[in-house]
Design a protein around this motif. Structure first.
Motif, PDB file in Angstrom:
ATOM      1  N   LEU A  56       0.836  -1.204   0.000  1.00  0.00           N
ATOM      2  CA  LEU A  56       0.000   0.000   0.000  1.00  0.00           C
ATOM      3  C   LEU A  56       0.869   1.252   0.000  1.00  0.00           C
ATOM      4  O   LEU A  56       1.983   1.256   0.536  1.00  0.00           O
ATOM      5  N   LYS A  57       0.303   2.330  -0.565  1.00  0.00           N
ATOM      6  CA  LYS A  57       0.950   3.643  -0.458  1.00  0.00           C
ATOM      7  C   LYS A  57       0.524   4.240   0.883  1.00  0.00           C
ATOM      8  O   LYS A  57      -0.522   3.857   1.428  1.00  0.00           O
ATOM      9  N   PRO A  58       1.289   5.221   1.419  1.00  0.00           N
ATOM     10  CA  PRO A  58       0.939   5.753   2.740  1.00  0.00           C
ATOM     11  C   PRO A  58      -0.519   6.214   2.851  1.00  0.00           C
ATOM     12  O   PRO A  58      -1.208   5.892   3.820  1.00  0.00           O
ATOM     13  N   GLN A  59      -1.007   6.942   1.845  1.00  0.00           N
ATOM     14  CA  GLN A  59      -2.381   7.432   1.953  1.00  0.00           C
ATOM     15  C   GLN A  59      -3.397   6.275   1.905  1.00  0.00           C
ATOM     16  O   GLN A  59      -4.396   6.280   2.629  1.00  0.00           O
ATOM     17  N   GLU A  60      -3.106   5.260   1.100  1.00  0.00           N
ATOM     18  CA  GLU A  60      -3.995   4.088   1.059  1.00  0.00           C
ATOM     19  C   GLU A  60      -4.013   3.397   2.421  1.00  0.00           C
ATOM     20  O   GLU A  60      -5.046   2.924   2.896  1.00  0.00           O
ATOM     21  N   ALA A  61      -2.830   3.359   3.033  1.00  0.00           N
ATOM     22  CA  ALA A  61      -2.733   2.717   4.350  1.00  0.00           C
ATOM     23  C   ALA A  61      -3.551   3.502   5.374  1.00  0.00           C
ATOM     24  O   ALA A  61      -4.278   2.914   6.187  1.00  0.00           O
ATOM     25  N   ALA A  62      -3.465   4.826   5.313  1.00  0.00           N
ATOM     26  CA  ALA A  62      -4.232   5.652   6.257  1.00  0.00           C
ATOM     27  C   ALA A  62      -5.730   5.451   6.044  1.00  0.00           C
ATOM     28  O   ALA A  62      -6.509   5.384   7.000  1.00  0.00           O
TER      29      ALA A  62
END
Ligand code: CLF
Ligand code: SF4
Length: 462
Positions: A56-62
């Motif tokens: 995941l990318k950081p924003q997807e993870a958030a």
């Protein structure tokens, strides 16, 4: 002092029945190469570190954390543990942690690393109030370590052999010392590799103690297909071997017994999750929780957990009137559970068993025995011969147990379990209560001629 780990399912054995964690697979790269790892292999039916379905990318993870936090009120910890090394991907790791910290100040953040770059990031950990860090230390002697690590990438260069081992061990020690100076709790993970570090783990335990680590988690080796260890036909330790090493090390320092060797994208209760899926009980609720509701539920769970702990402590010293009850022989019991502190899993669906020892009113978790992990993802789970083989392997894995507690078991497994000298007992209730009753029943059987006949109250499987 505030108990920082009270709701952390890995740092507290009690908490793992009540609280859940989620891993964010944002860190694909690694800066070392372990001989048991091959991160290209991704099988959704297995569960082991270093494996993930999708990075995941950081924003997807958030976004994922938001979705899960609102549907899984027991979520107390968010960790980054791979699928590579989080600190070999510092931008993704700390960007993700920053987003989570900003939105969820109440959630504990957790990091698991091989330690190579730990010292470089101590200030980042402190700034983001990350209070739990795990470092995997498989050896403290370069002579042993060089047989575990193929290479280390350090300051733009690749090192092999003894040099690589020396660099990694020095960096790990410096990073762990740094954690101590900052007051960050440190857990040491070690992979138990028969023939390489089994005897050496006592020295790792002594080092962990000297470092002031919180606990030592000794995990049985799981070999990735395609790894060097697989080509060398190495195998992980048996349940009994793993237990022996854990017992020896526990004389030096507290040993974690309930680790599930999670995937880097695990979500839910320990042992109750599948990749990126919410724990089934919670999914069934089909509800979303506000922050206030989450906090109220977590507080209530904490009360329940502490109440149970208090009960256990009161019970601990208490003996029955019957003198024979005072020092009853310990009974080893395997339990099929998918969490929530209950016996709530059918034998045929269990991919792991918790093994307890019950002595009078005292309960001790000895460890977790995994079923699927040992088939290395290669067994054909639909073929009857493979199924039978897996069943026999599972029963052999529990051969030191005298009782199997499960919510249900089929006819053939019941017969095979009994033939192995294990009494299958059907339970549906609170885990601790079921364990105590099962042990009592077993002792009752043992006073007369030992019998595998069903208990008259129909509590036995069959
Ligand atoms: Fe994850 Fe690890 Fe944090 Fe737990 S797992 S980063 S400390 S939140 Fe836990 Fe999973 Fe075992 Fe790790 S059961 S593998 S010990
Ligand atoms: Fe694989 Fe983890 Fe070792 Fe990196 S540190 S090589 S991801 S097992």
């Amino acid at each position: 002092m505030e108990d920082r780990s009270i709701r952390h399912p890995c740092y507290s054995e009690d908490a793992h029945h009540y609280y859940a964690r989620m891993h964010l697979p944002v860190a694909p790269a690694c800066n070392i190469h372990c001989n048991y790892c091959n991160r290209k292999f991704d099988c959704v039916s297995e569960s082991r570190p270093g494996v993930v379905s999708r990075v995941l990318k950081p924003q997807e993870a958030a976004d994922k954390v938001r979705e899960i936090a609102h549907t899984l009120p027991q979520l107390s910890v968010v960790g980054i543990a791979g699928p590579g090394d989080p600190l070999a991907n510092p931008r993704q790791t700390f960007e993700t942690f920053s987003l989570i910290r900003e939105e969820w100040p109440d959630v504990e953040l957790c990091l698991s690393t091989n330690g190579l770059k730990l010292e470089d990031h101590l200030d980042d950990l402190e700034r983001l109030n990350i209070r739990h860090v795990t470092v995997t230390v498989n050896a403290v002697d370069p002579e042993v370590a060089e047989r575990i690590y193929d290479r280390v990438f350090w300051r733009g260069k690749t090192y092999k052999g003894r040099d690589a081992a020396r660099i990694l061990l020095e960096r790990q020690a410096a990073g762990i010392e740094g954690l101590r100076e900052k007051g960050i709790l440190c857990k040491i993970n070690s992979v138990h590799i028969p023939g390489i570090n089994a005897d050496h783990l006592l020295r790792v335990a002594a080092a962990a103690k000297a470092w002031g680590a919180f606990t030592h988690n000794i995990m049985p080796l799981i070999i990735s297909p395609g790894s060097l260890y697989e080509r060398e036909r190495r195998t992980g330790p048996s349940g009994i071997e793993a237990l022996k090493v854990q017992e020896a090390c526990s004389a030096v320092m507290p040993v974690m017994r309930h680790c599930r060797q999670c995937r880097a994208d695990a979500i839910g209760f320990l042992g109750g999750d599948t990749a990126s899926a919410v724990e089934p009980d919670v999914k069934a609720i089909r509800k979303t929780y506000t922050r206030e509701e989450r906090e109220a539920i977590q507080l209530e769970l904490e009360k329940q957990m502490l109440g149970k702990r208090g009960e256990r402590e009161r019970r601990g010293g208490a003996c029955g009137d019957d003198v024979r009850e005072r020092r009853p022989a310990p009974v080893r019991i395997a339990v099929a559970t998918r969490g929530n502190g209950k016996v709530n899993l059918h034998f045929g669906h269990a991919k792991e068993f918790l093994v307890y020892e019950v002595e009078g009113q005292r309960l001790q978790l000895l460890g977790v025995r995994k079923v699927q992990a040992y088939c290395n993802g290669k067994a054909d789970c639909t073929d009857p011969a493979s199924k039978r083989r897996m069943l026999e392997e599972t029963i052999a894995m529990l051969s030191d147990c005298r009782i199997l507690l499960t919510s249900g078991i089929g006819e053939q497994p019941t017969r095979l379990v009994r033939e192995a000298g294990i009494v299958p007992i059907i339970g549906k209730g609170e885990l601790e209560q079921e364990l105590l009753e099962a042990a009592k029943y077993y002792r009752h059987l043992g006073r007369g001629a030992f019998s595998l006949e069903p208990k008259p109250t129909s509590n036995l499987g069959g």
